[in-house]
Scaffold this active site. Sequence first.
Site, mmCIF file in Angstrom:
data_model
loop_
_atom_site.group_PDB
_atom_site.id
_atom_site.type_symbol
_atom_site.label_atom_id
_atom_site.label_comp_id
_atom_site.label_asym_id
_atom_site.label_seq_id
_atom_site.Cartn_x
_atom_site.Cartn_y
_atom_site.Cartn_z
ATOM 1 N N SER A 7 0.856 -1.188 0.000
ATOM 2 C CA SER A 7 0.000 0.000 0.000
ATOM 3 C C SER A 7 0.888 1.233 0.000
ATOM 4 C CB SER A 7 -0.883 0.004 1.249
ATOM 5 O OG SER A 7 -1.328 1.325 1.495
ATOM 6 N N HIS A 32 -1.237 -1.474 -4.277
ATOM 7 C CA HIS A 32 -2.505 -1.131 -3.615
ATOM 8 C C HIS A 32 -2.558 0.394 -3.397
ATOM 9 C CE1 HIS A 32 -5.952 -2.123 -0.981
ATOM 10 N NE2 HIS A 32 -5.509 -1.168 -0.182
ATOM 11 N N ASP A 34 -4.763 3.489 -1.888
ATOM 12 C CA ASP A 34 -5.847 3.819 -0.955
ATOM 13 C C ASP A 34 -6.433 5.186 -1.265
ATOM 14 O OD1 ASP A 34 -5.965 1.542 0.866
ATOM 15 O OD2 ASP A 34 -3.904 2.082 1.368
ATOM 16 N N MET A 36 -9.107 7.915 -0.286
ATOM 17 C CA MET A 36 -9.952 8.322 0.860
ATOM 18 C C MET A 36 -10.516 9.724 0.625
ATOM 19 S SD MET A 36 -7.606 7.035 4.013
ATOM 20 C CE MET A 36 -6.691 5.481 3.937
ATOM 21 N N HIS A 65 -8.465 0.882 -3.904
ATOM 22 C CA HIS A 65 -9.363 0.605 -2.777
ATOM 23 C C HIS A 65 -10.112 1.905 -2.486
ATOM 24 C CE1 HIS A 65 -9.426 -0.363 1.866
ATOM 25 N NE2 HIS A 65 -10.630 -0.274 1.358
ATOM 26 N N MET A 67 -12.266 4.168 -0.558
ATOM 27 C CA MET A 67 -12.884 4.429 0.754
ATOM 28 C C MET A 67 -13.583 5.773 0.635
ATOM 29 S SD MET A 67 -9.690 3.062 2.986
ATOM 30 C CE MET A 67 -8.623 3.154 1.565
ATOM 31 N N MET A 136 -11.073 -6.134 5.702
ATOM 32 C CA MET A 136 -10.287 -5.135 6.451
ATOM 33 C C MET A 136 -9.928 -5.708 7.814
ATOM 34 S SD MET A 136 -9.849 -2.597 4.457
ATOM 35 C CE MET A 136 -8.877 -1.650 5.645
ATOM 36 N N ASP A 174 -6.291 -6.546 4.407
ATOM 37 C CA ASP A 174 -5.693 -5.208 4.422
ATOM 38 C C ASP A 174 -5.723 -4.626 5.834
ATOM 39 O OD1 ASP A 174 -4.904 -2.612 3.884
ATOM 40 O OD2 ASP A 174 -6.622 -2.127 2.605
#
Length: 224
Positions: A7, A32, A34, A36, A65, A67, A136, A174
């Site tokens: 990540s 990966h 992230d 957000m 991913h 979020m 998660m 993760d």
Amino acid sequence: MIELAPSILSADFARLGEQVRAASEGGASVIHVDIMDGHFVPNLTIGPPVVRSLRKITELPLDCHLMIENPDEFIPVFAEAGADWISVHQEASRHLNRSLHLVKSHDCQAGVVINPATPVDTLSEVLDIVDYVLVMSVNPGFGGQKFIPGAVHKIRQLAQIRSQRALNYRIEVDGGVALDTVGDVVRAGAEILVAGNAVFGAGDPRRNAEGLLKAATEAAMVKV
Ligand code: DX5
Ligand code: ZN
């Protein structure tokens, strides 16, 4: 096959290309990313421009991913920016079936994610359409948090359901994945291991990735 997905959240963003290269030299086979939004999770990270730049410097699949709230608004944008895999949270999608089909319609692998407090049962109606399920093992929002052990039985449950129903999804985990937790998640059935802090937190990302993959592969050999 076990895959390591570092990540980049814990990477040095000023040297992102170099760090991604080092992790891939260490055996990482997925990157990966992230995403957000400051609403679904209490943090803000990166958006499509960074995905577009990553696309230019690596051929590894980019695992985005999401979020974020209203994921359907952004799925096309991330796909166009170069995402290969896109996962949406069960808790953030109002029409999960629609979101997952939207991801697939952009020729991306579709993943569904569950938070630590969300049971596996909530996924029963989408397990036959996803390419992967992301469990998660921390509450999403930040890197470097402590592994929540309840994730292990969820991974095991997903592996059992997959064989009972003859499905094909892969299982990703993760949060807090490091040398001391990787054995448990692999033995439970996790195949795609996300690791931020354990790869980029300290030391050399290449050696960290190598060490983690070695531990994971050894655990997979003693599985059953
Ligand atoms: C958490 C993110 C994770 C995080 C993992 O919200 O989804 O991908 O970066 O970081 P570590 O491995 O440090 O827990
Ligand atoms: Zn993540």
